[in-house]
Design a protein around this motif. Structure first.
Motif: not given
Length: 89
Positions: A5, A7-10, A34, A53, A58, A67-70
């Motif tokens: 998977t 990371p939540r931050n691309r 985390t 993470e 991240i 959450g998912i963020f940039e």
């Protein structure tokens, strides 16, 4: 479908291997974790709340815990000279 998977931050950056091994040696699980760390850099700069993470940096503040963020990571992880584990989730 990917076997890993992302990371939540691309825009995340991979933590250098020596620091990933340091985290594992100090009780952080190898997978599905985390961690909040305090990092010192070669120029003496200290960042208090770096979110790591699963081996990826991240975020640079605690807002990255959910959450998912940039968020752009504005430093070179290879310039980290010391890490102190603050919290593991």
């Amino acid at each position: 479908m990917h076997s890993k998977t992302p990371p939540r931050n691309r825009l995340a950056k991979l933590l250098p291997l020596e620091w990933r091994e340091f985290l594992v040696a100090n009780g952080v699980p190898k997978r599905k974790y985390t961690a909040v760390v305090r990092a010192t850099f070669t120029d003496g700069t200290i960042l208090d709340d770096i979110i790591i993470e699963q081996g990826w940096i991240i975020a640079t503040d605690r807002n990255g815990l959910g959450g998912i963020f940039e968020q752009r990571i504005g430093f070179d992880p290879r310039k980290i000279t010391a890490i102190e584990i603050v919290q593991v989730v």
